[in-house]
Every structure is written in C-alpha cells, then in structure tokens.
Scaffold this motif. Structure first.
Motif, PDB file in Angstrom:
ATOM      1  N   ASN A 282    -104.093 -25.245  15.217  1.00  0.00           N
ATOM      2  CA  ASN A 282    -102.831 -25.991  15.262  1.00  0.00           C
ATOM      3  C   ASN A 282    -101.934 -25.508  16.399  1.00  0.00           C
ATOM      4  OD1 ASN A 282    -103.772 -27.364  13.035  1.00  0.00           O
ATOM      5  ND2 ASN A 282    -102.418 -26.370  11.565  1.00  0.00           N
TER       6      ASN A 282
ATOM      7  N   GLU B 142     -99.553 -29.075  10.931  1.00  0.00           N
ATOM      8  CA  GLU B 142     -99.393 -30.314  11.696  1.00  0.00           C
ATOM      9  C   GLU B 142    -100.364 -31.386  11.235  1.00  0.00           C
ATOM     10  OE1 GLU B 142    -101.981 -29.941  15.678  1.00  0.00           O
ATOM     11  OE2 GLU B 142    -100.420 -28.397  15.548  1.00  0.00           O
ATOM     12  N   LYS B 143    -101.477 -30.975  10.620  1.00  0.00           N
ATOM     13  CA  LYS B 143    -102.465 -31.934  10.134  1.00  0.00           C
ATOM     14  C   LYS B 143    -102.043 -32.555   8.802  1.00  0.00           C
ATOM     15  CE  LYS B 143    -106.475 -29.863  12.428  1.00  0.00           C
ATOM     16  NZ  LYS B 143    -105.768 -28.837  13.202  1.00  0.00           N
TER      17      LYS B 143
ATOM     18  N   ASP C 229     -98.427 -32.616   7.702  1.00  0.00           N
ATOM     19  CA  ASP C 229     -97.134 -33.282   7.879  1.00  0.00           C
ATOM     20  C   ASP C 229     -96.437 -32.726   9.121  1.00  0.00           C
ATOM     21  OD1 ASP C 229     -94.487 -34.278   7.660  1.00  0.00           O
ATOM     22  OD2 ASP C 229     -94.736 -34.511   5.506  1.00  0.00           O
ATOM     23  N   LYS C 230     -96.480 -33.480  10.198  1.00  0.00           N
ATOM     24  CA  LYS C 230     -95.819 -33.076  11.439  1.00  0.00           C
ATOM     25  C   LYS C 230     -94.300 -33.221  11.358  1.00  0.00           C
ATOM     26  CE  LYS C 230     -98.587 -33.422  15.644  1.00  0.00           C
ATOM     27  NZ  LYS C 230     -98.766 -34.188  16.903  1.00  0.00           N
ATOM     28  N   GLU C 231     -93.861 -34.201  10.591  1.00  0.00           N
ATOM     29  CA  GLU C 231     -92.441 -34.543  10.576  1.00  0.00           C
ATOM     30  C   GLU C 231     -91.573 -33.383  10.103  1.00  0.00           C
ATOM     31  OE1 GLU C 231     -89.381 -38.032   8.983  1.00  0.00           O
ATOM     32  OE2 GLU C 231     -91.498 -38.052   8.381  1.00  0.00           O
TER      33      GLU C 231
ATOM     34  N   GLU D  51     -91.107 -30.950  12.914  1.00  0.00           N
ATOM     35  CA  GLU D  51     -90.179 -31.460  13.908  1.00  0.00           C
ATOM     36  C   GLU D  51     -88.735 -31.395  13.425  1.00  0.00           C
ATOM     37  OE1 GLU D  51     -92.038 -35.268  14.344  1.00  0.00           O
ATOM     38  OE2 GLU D  51     -92.966 -34.716  16.276  1.00  0.00           O
TER      39      GLU D  51
ATOM     40  N   LYS E  36     -94.334 -24.855  18.600  1.00  0.00           N
ATOM     41  CA  LYS E  36     -93.057 -25.079  17.914  1.00  0.00           C
ATOM     42  C   LYS E  36     -92.510 -23.774  17.337  1.00  0.00           C
ATOM     43  CE  LYS E  36     -92.545 -29.548  18.446  1.00  0.00           C
ATOM     44  NZ  LYS E  36     -91.395 -30.107  19.195  1.00  0.00           N
TER      45      LYS E  36
ATOM     46  N   TRP F  77    -100.233 -27.167  18.772  1.00  0.00           N
ATOM     47  CA  TRP F  77     -98.932 -27.840  18.892  1.00  0.00           C
ATOM     48  C   TRP F  77     -97.917 -27.157  17.983  1.00  0.00           C
ATOM     49  CZ3 TRP F  77     -96.110 -30.271  15.048  1.00  0.00           C
ATOM     50  CH2 TRP F  77     -94.995 -31.019  15.455  1.00  0.00           C
ATOM     51  N   GLN F  78     -98.330 -26.894  16.768  1.00  0.00           N
ATOM     52  CA  GLN F  78     -97.464 -26.229  15.795  1.00  0.00           C
ATOM     53  C   GLN F  78     -97.112 -24.816  16.234  1.00  0.00           C
ATOM     54  OE1 GLN F  78     -98.989 -26.502  11.819  1.00  0.00           O
ATOM     55  NE2 GLN F  78     -97.843 -24.742  11.094  1.00  0.00           N
TER      56      GLN F  78
END
Length: 295
Positions: free
Chosen positions: A12, A283-284, A286-288, A291, A18, A14-15
């Motif tokens: 993950n 992220e797989k 719940d990405k929201e 964010e 973040k 991308w996560q």
C-alpha cells in the motif's frame, strides 16, 4: 524534543506516502523498513516527498507475521535512529495514521516527558495459556506457517509446528524455568524514550536468546524489558480515554486475530478519539477515510 518514527511497511505505497505526509515535521525524522519480500516497492517514488523530516528507507529483512523477524526489524530501526539520538521513538506500521496534529502530539509528549507508552496486558497473559507457551516452548517453524501462497503448504507446517509443541509438552520442556526475566505481554506498537531504547539495544543478545524461537515475540520483548530492567514505574497509565500506548486499535470488530480496518463511516469515532495514533487503515478497503484524515 525530537521524535523518531520507526515505520514497518510491506504494501500500500500510496497509503504509506499519506502517512509520511502526516509525519513531515521539523521535529520528526522517519525511518521506514520495507519488507524484503515486497518486490513492487520503488524508492524513487518517495524521493523528495518530505519538506521538513529526514526520511530513511531500509529493506534488510524478510518479515513474517508472528516470526522473530519482526523483533529484528524493530531493533534494527531502533539502532539506526539511536545513532542520531531522539527523545522518543514511535514504532508504527504502514497501516497507521495520526489522529492528532504534530503539534498536539509533541505537546503531549513534552507534558509527559520521561514516561514510557507501553501496553502491558497481565489480564490476558494470565487467562490465555497460548501466550505463556510462546516463550516456554520452542517454535522452530514460526517463519514457515504463513509464508506460502499455497495454503495447503502452510497447513502442513502448522501441523508440524503443533506436533512439535505437543511433544515438548509431553517431555516437559520449559525454556523459561531458569530465566531471570519475567515474561510480559502487550501491544507491539509503542512509544518509548531514548533511555529504554539504549537498554533494548544493550540487551540485544539476551533478547535474541530468549525470543528467537518464540511465537509472536514482538508482543513480548519490549514489555519484558520494561518490566525487568527498571522501567515499570515509568509506564504511562491509561486514563480519560487515552490508552497506555496512545494508540486506538479496535479489536472488538476485528476478525481472525486481526484488528478492524477503519472505514469512512468511522470518521466521527476517529476524530473524537483521544488517542494520538490509530490502526489499521487500508487503501484497498477504504481510501476515502485516509484522504479525510490526511489533509
């Protein structure tokens, strides 16, 4: 005060970016260990993503759930960070996020400077015989029970491991019988002082001797050092909704030995929670919610 965040990650990306974005602060440095098995990690994707924090990546160990490799990674990151020296060392995973701002987190640790934020769960230790067997018996196959994509192979190693444990019980094996440390249990996600990190590193050889054939030793070794090496009275006592390790982990909704993965519907609960950090997120799943928390 200076803070070192020791991040253990395996997927993950991308996560993970973040999380690093959240931690980017002039009082923080970030030390990240990427599982050596993670072949899709590209360090070039992370170049220049921090403005204030030092960011250091390592990929030294293949990490297996429940295996001693998790302890090795934690002590490896402690050693790397200790070379620069920090007031606090925070062990977190790539599935964690901050629930408070960096300034709020720094103020909290300044207010409680010198305390150790470690969870010790004596109640579960006494009620669950499996935890006692983790160190009492040799777990020779701990790194093989969950490492293969073919589940049948994992089941074979699980069977062999259990057979080995039964045989040890029959012949009366007890590795801790003459041990001068009392084994303690709790969450492996902790925030600890430089003084405690120095003791952990000083006791590295003994930790290896005691825990290298211990199942899920990452939930035991820091707690055991804290209790036996003069830090017990410095443990932060859980109070007013703040856990002793300042992390919000929802086990009540978890499944199969894993904590619950937070979703966007949990935003209100997370924002109202008094803990400083929370896990876990994906992220797989719940990405929201990620964010929403990272802005």
């Amino acid at each position: 005060m200076r803070h070192a965040f020791l991040v253990i990650a395996h997927n993950n990306w991308w996560q993970l970016k973040k999380l690093i974005q959240q931690l980017d602060d002039e009082s923080n440095d970030i030390y990240v260990h990427i599982d050596k098995k993670s072949k899709d990690f590209h360090i070039d994707d992370f170049i220049g993503i921090t403005t204030y924090s030092g960011l250091f990546f390592y990929q030294e160990y293949e990490v297996f759930w429940g295996g001693y490799s998790q302890v090795e990674v934690e002590m490896y990151l402690m050693d790397k960070a200790h070379q620069k020296g920090y007031d606090y060392y925070h062990i977190i995973s790539g599935a964690d996020l901050l629930l408070k701002s960096n300034s709020e987190i720094h103020d909290f640790f300044e207010k409680h400077k010198g305390l150790e934020f470690v969870d010790i769960n004596d109640k579960k230790m006494h009620s669950d015989p499996e935890i006692k067997r983790r160190t009492k018996l040799y777990h020779f196959l701990q790194n093989y029970r969950r490492r293969y994509k073919v589940e049948f192979v994992n089941e074979i190693f699980t069977f062999l491991e259990r057979l080995c444990l039964v045989l040890q019980i029959i012949v009366g094996i007890n590795r801790t019988k003459t041990l001068d440390w009392k084994i303690k249990y709790g969450s492996n996600w902790v925030s600890i002082t430089n003084s405690l990190v120095e003791v952990v590193l000083r006791e590295k050889d003994k930790i290896s001797k005691v825990f290298s054939y211990t199942n899920c030793a990452d939930e035991l070794f820091v707690q055991t050092v804290v209790y036996n090496c003069g830090f017990e009275e410095r443990i932060y006592k859980a109070q007013d909704g703040m856990p002793s390790n300042v992390r919000y982990i929802d086990w009540s909704r978890g499944r199969n030995g894993n904590p619950y993965t937070f979703k966007i519907k949990d935003k209100g609960i997370l924002l109202q929670n008094k803990a400083l950090f929370a896990r876990k997120f994906s992220e797989k799943v719940d990405k929201e919610i990620i964010e929403q928390l990272v802005r």
